[in-house]
Scaffold this active site. Structure first.
Site, PDB file in Angstrom:
ATOM      1  N   SER A  33       0.820  -1.227   0.000  1.00 28.87           N
ATOM      2  CA  SER A  33       0.000   0.000   0.000  1.00 28.87           C
ATOM      3  C   SER A  33       0.847   1.267   0.000  1.00 28.87           C
ATOM      4  O   SER A  33       1.652   1.479   0.908  1.00 28.87           O
ATOM      5  CB  SER A  33      -0.888   0.041   1.249  1.00 28.87           C
ATOM      6  OG  SER A  33      -1.782  -1.026   1.248  1.00 28.87           O
ATOM      7  N   HIS A  64      -2.932   0.773  -4.856  1.00 29.77           N
ATOM      8  CA  HIS A  64      -2.397  -0.423  -5.522  1.00 29.77           C
ATOM      9  C   HIS A  64      -2.689  -0.293  -7.020  1.00 29.77           C
ATOM     10  O   HIS A  64      -3.834  -0.463  -7.453  1.00 29.77           O
ATOM     11  CB  HIS A  64      -3.052  -1.702  -4.976  1.00 29.77           C
ATOM     12  CG  HIS A  64      -2.653  -2.027  -3.580  1.00 29.77           C
ATOM     13  ND1 HIS A  64      -1.718  -2.986  -3.273  1.00 29.77           N
ATOM     14  CD2 HIS A  64      -3.031  -1.493  -2.399  1.00 29.77           C
ATOM     15  CE1 HIS A  64      -1.553  -3.040  -1.960  1.00 29.77           C
ATOM     16  NE2 HIS A  64      -2.344  -2.146  -1.407  1.00 29.77           N
ATOM     17  N   HIS A  86      -5.480  -8.918  -1.765  1.00 29.48           N
ATOM     18  CA  HIS A  86      -5.539  -9.330  -0.362  1.00 29.48           C
ATOM     19  C   HIS A  86      -6.720 -10.274  -0.132  1.00 29.48           C
ATOM     20  O   HIS A  86      -7.727 -10.205  -0.838  1.00 29.48           O
ATOM     21  CB  HIS A  86      -5.749  -8.119   0.558  1.00 29.48           C
ATOM     22  CG  HIS A  86      -4.767  -7.010   0.376  1.00 29.48           C
ATOM     23  ND1 HIS A  86      -4.851  -6.106  -0.651  1.00 29.48           N
ATOM     24  CD2 HIS A  86      -3.674  -6.663   1.106  1.00 29.48           C
ATOM     25  CE1 HIS A  86      -3.849  -5.245  -0.553  1.00 29.48           C
ATOM     26  NE2 HIS A  86      -3.112  -5.552   0.495  1.00 29.48           N
ATOM     27  N   TYR A  88      -8.842 -10.000   2.230  1.00 31.06           N
ATOM     28  CA  TYR A  88     -10.067  -9.263   2.618  1.00 31.06           C
ATOM     29  C   TYR A  88     -10.850  -8.736   1.420  1.00 31.06           C
ATOM     30  O   TYR A  88     -12.012  -8.377   1.534  1.00 31.06           O
ATOM     31  CB  TYR A  88      -9.740  -8.107   3.589  1.00 31.06           C
ATOM     32  CG  TYR A  88      -8.838  -7.023   3.046  1.00 31.06           C
ATOM     33  CD1 TYR A  88      -9.297  -6.094   2.119  1.00 31.06           C
ATOM     34  CD2 TYR A  88      -7.523  -6.916   3.459  1.00 31.06           C
ATOM     35  CE1 TYR A  88      -8.474  -5.100   1.621  1.00 31.06           C
ATOM     36  CE2 TYR A  88      -6.693  -5.939   2.977  1.00 31.06           C
ATOM     37  CZ  TYR A  88      -7.173  -5.024   2.045  1.00 31.06           C
ATOM     38  OH  TYR A  88      -6.343  -4.060   1.542  1.00 31.06           O
ATOM     39  N   GLU A  89     -10.205  -8.707   0.241  1.00 32.47           N
ATOM     40  CA  GLU A  89     -10.928  -8.246  -0.950  1.00 32.47           C
ATOM     41  C   GLU A  89     -11.895  -9.320  -1.451  1.00 32.47           C
ATOM     42  O   GLU A  89     -12.684  -9.079  -2.354  1.00 32.47           O
ATOM     43  CB  GLU A  89      -9.937  -7.888  -2.055  1.00 32.47           C
ATOM     44  CG  GLU A  89      -9.088  -6.671  -1.726  1.00 32.47           C
ATOM     45  CD  GLU A  89      -8.019  -6.416  -2.767  1.00 32.47           C
ATOM     46  OE1 GLU A  89      -8.362  -5.970  -3.867  1.00 32.47           O
ATOM     47  OE2 GLU A  89      -6.824  -6.678  -2.482  1.00 32.47           O
ATOM     48  N   ALA A 116       2.783  -2.245   4.210  1.00 24.71           N
ATOM     49  CA  ALA A 116       2.589  -1.197   5.219  1.00 24.71           C
ATOM     50  C   ALA A 116       2.052  -1.905   6.447  1.00 24.71           C
ATOM     51  O   ALA A 116       1.205  -2.789   6.331  1.00 24.71           O
ATOM     52  CB  ALA A 116       1.599  -0.167   4.712  1.00 24.71           C
ATOM     53  N   MET A 217      -1.972  -6.979   6.844  1.00 25.11           N
ATOM     54  CA  MET A 217      -2.999  -7.835   6.226  1.00 25.11           C
ATOM     55  C   MET A 217      -2.482  -8.522   4.957  1.00 25.11           C
ATOM     56  O   MET A 217      -3.257  -8.799   4.043  1.00 25.11           O
ATOM     57  CB  MET A 217      -4.237  -6.986   5.894  1.00 25.11           C
ATOM     58  CG  MET A 217      -4.795  -6.195   7.069  1.00 25.11           C
ATOM     59  SD  MET A 217      -6.083  -5.042   6.566  1.00 25.11           S
ATOM     60  CE  MET A 217      -6.272  -4.059   8.063  1.00 25.11           C
ATOM     61  N   SER A 218      -1.190  -8.773   4.911  1.00 16.49           N
ATOM     62  CA  SER A 218      -0.645  -9.330   3.656  1.00 16.49           C
ATOM     63  C   SER A 218       0.627 -10.133   3.933  1.00 16.49           C
ATOM     64  O   SER A 218       0.883 -10.553   5.047  1.00 16.49           O
ATOM     65  CB  SER A 218      -0.327  -8.181   2.691  1.00 16.49           C
ATOM     66  OG  SER A 218       0.751  -7.415   3.188  1.00 16.49           O
ATOM     67  N   ASN A 241       1.813   3.492  10.994  1.00 23.12           N
ATOM     68  CA  ASN A 241       1.073   4.053  12.136  1.00 23.12           C
ATOM     69  C   ASN A 241       1.421   3.285  13.402  1.00 23.12           C
ATOM     70  O   ASN A 241       1.842   2.137  13.343  1.00 23.12           O
ATOM     71  CB  ASN A 241      -0.439   3.939  11.885  1.00 23.12           C
ATOM     72  CG  ASN A 241      -0.855   2.506  11.585  1.00 23.12           C
ATOM     73  OD1 ASN A 241      -0.594   1.994  10.510  1.00 23.12           O
ATOM     74  ND2 ASN A 241      -1.485   1.874  12.543  1.00 23.12           N
ATOM     75  N   HIS A 253      -6.841   4.359   6.341  1.00 21.51           N
ATOM     76  CA  HIS A 253      -6.080   3.991   5.138  1.00 21.51           C
ATOM     77  C   HIS A 253      -5.339   5.211   4.571  1.00 21.51           C
ATOM     78  O   HIS A 253      -4.235   5.091   4.049  1.00 21.51           O
ATOM     79  CB  HIS A 253      -7.020   3.377   4.093  1.00 21.51           C
ATOM     80  CG  HIS A 253      -6.314   2.774   2.914  1.00 21.51           C
ATOM     81  ND1 HIS A 253      -5.345   1.781   3.049  1.00 21.51           N
ATOM     82  CD2 HIS A 253      -6.402   3.011   1.578  1.00 21.51           C
ATOM     83  CE1 HIS A 253      -4.888   1.451   1.844  1.00 21.51           C
ATOM     84  NE2 HIS A 253      -5.510   2.174   0.943  1.00 21.51           N
TER      85      HIS A 253
HETATM   86  N1  HPA Z   1      -3.166  -2.823  11.319  1.00 22.94           N
HETATM   87  C1  HPA Z   1      -3.308  -3.703  10.321  1.00 22.94           C
HETATM   88  N2  HPA Z   1      -2.853  -3.484   9.096  1.00 22.94           N
HETATM   89  C2  HPA Z   1      -2.221  -2.332   8.857  1.00 22.94           C
HETATM   90  C3  HPA Z   1      -2.044  -1.363   9.856  1.00 22.94           C
HETATM   91  C4  HPA Z   1      -2.543  -1.622  11.163  1.00 22.94           C
HETATM   92  O1  HPA Z   1      -2.429  -0.814  12.097  1.00 22.94           O
HETATM   93  N3  HPA Z   1      -1.367  -0.322   9.297  1.00 22.94           N
HETATM   94  C5  HPA Z   1      -1.157  -0.668   8.000  1.00 22.94           C
HETATM   95  N4  HPA Z   1      -1.675  -1.878   7.727  1.00 22.94           N
END
Ligand code: HPA
Length: 278
Positions: A33, A64, A86, A88-89, A116, A217-218, A241, A253
């Site tokens: 991402s 993406h 991903h 989740y998609e 990320a 998530m990847s 973050n 996001h």
């Molecule tokens: N949690 C899950 N996935 C993420 C995060 C997060 O804080 N930041 C970027 N992808």
């Protein structure tokens, strides 16, 4: 596409790519991402939109771009995925792992995976980079493995050992590269959750307790397929973050994409340094 991918689907996708290129890529890269602009540095690039490749999962997420960029970077022939799919998609794990199978069919030896991630480790802050030394495969433990289904024996065994998921030499090259760039490189454990909701503070305290440093998530599905097929892998998390451990902050996001822009020069420096050392 049936529930699991077949050798024919992999061969067909690899054949389409092969028709477009004269190079023989050695290193595959998956850009997460907000990190896709690294592909703009690829020289003599051939660009193939994912939609032109049969069975290839098309990313639906902002940040993406959804195309392959094949060319050279630091004198290495590379095949770069600008964006990924991903779980989740709505894609199955098998579909998420499909591009790595195609890379193996094309003879690629090395996979560099970026993502990320949120910092669970309190010493990490947005803009930092973490070398993934190992991962926790929560989705795999819950039964969602990209290797589920008939084993593709031509790629690897039914029960692959992934005791060394992340290649030690590639990790060392990353350390050297960060050092000559004059910036710190964290190291730690990455966990892949299904998402798409970010974690609750209770989730995060649990993850911290069991030794997680960064959450995303990847990555884990692709690395699992890569290791099954005998590719050497390097995983790099960009910290976008701080995880919301105390319930007082929020994660978005947009924040993840903005952090990607800031950390990109460091990520590019590391990856170029690794490519030069290969
Ligand atoms: N949690 C899950 N996935 C993420 C995060 C997060 O804080 N930041 C970027 N992808």
């Amino acid at each position: 596409m049936s529930e699991f991918i077949s050798a024919e689907e992999i061969e067909q996708a690899a054949g389409i790519i092969q028709q477009e290129i004269s190079q023989k890529p050695r290193v595959g890269m998956i850009l997460g991402s907000g990190l896709g602009s690294l592909a703009e540095e690829v020289e003599n690039a051939v660009i193939i939109p994912y939609g032109d490749i049969p069975t290839w999962p098309v990313s639906t997420v902002e940040g993406h771009q959804g195309r392959l960029v094949i060319g050279s970077l630091e004198n290495q022939e590379v095949l770069v995925m600008q964006g990924r799919a991903h779980y989740y998609e709505g894609y199955s794990m098998t579909q998420v792992g499909f591009p790595v199978r195609v890379m193996q069919q094309l003879g690629l030896e090395i996979l560099i995976v970026t993502n990320a991630a949120g910092a669970v480790n309190p010493d990490f802050k947005p803009g930092d980079v973490m070398l993934i030394t190992d991962h926790l495969n929560f989705l795999g433990m819950a039964g969602e493995s990209p290797l589920r289904g008939p084993n593709l024996d031509q790629f690897g065994p039914r029960f692959p050992d992934i005791g060394i998921a992340y290649d030690r030499e590639l990790g060392e090259f990353s350390r050297q590269s960060a050092e000559d760039g004059g910036f710190p490189l964290h190291e730690g454990i990455y966990v892949c959750l299904a998402g798409p909701s970010f974690e609750t503070p209770a989730d995060l305290r649990f993850l911290q307790l069991i030794g997680v440093d960064a959450v995303g998530m990847s990555t884990v599905p692709e690395v699992t397929v890569a290791r099954h097929g005998g590719m050497r892998t390097l995983g790099l998390s960009t910290i976008s973050n701080k995880a919301n451990l105390d319930g007082k902050t929020t994660t978005s996001h947009e924040e993840v994409l903005a952090a990607g822009k800031i950390v990109l020069p460091r990520l590019i420096h590391i990856i170029k340094g690794v490519l030069r050392r290969l």
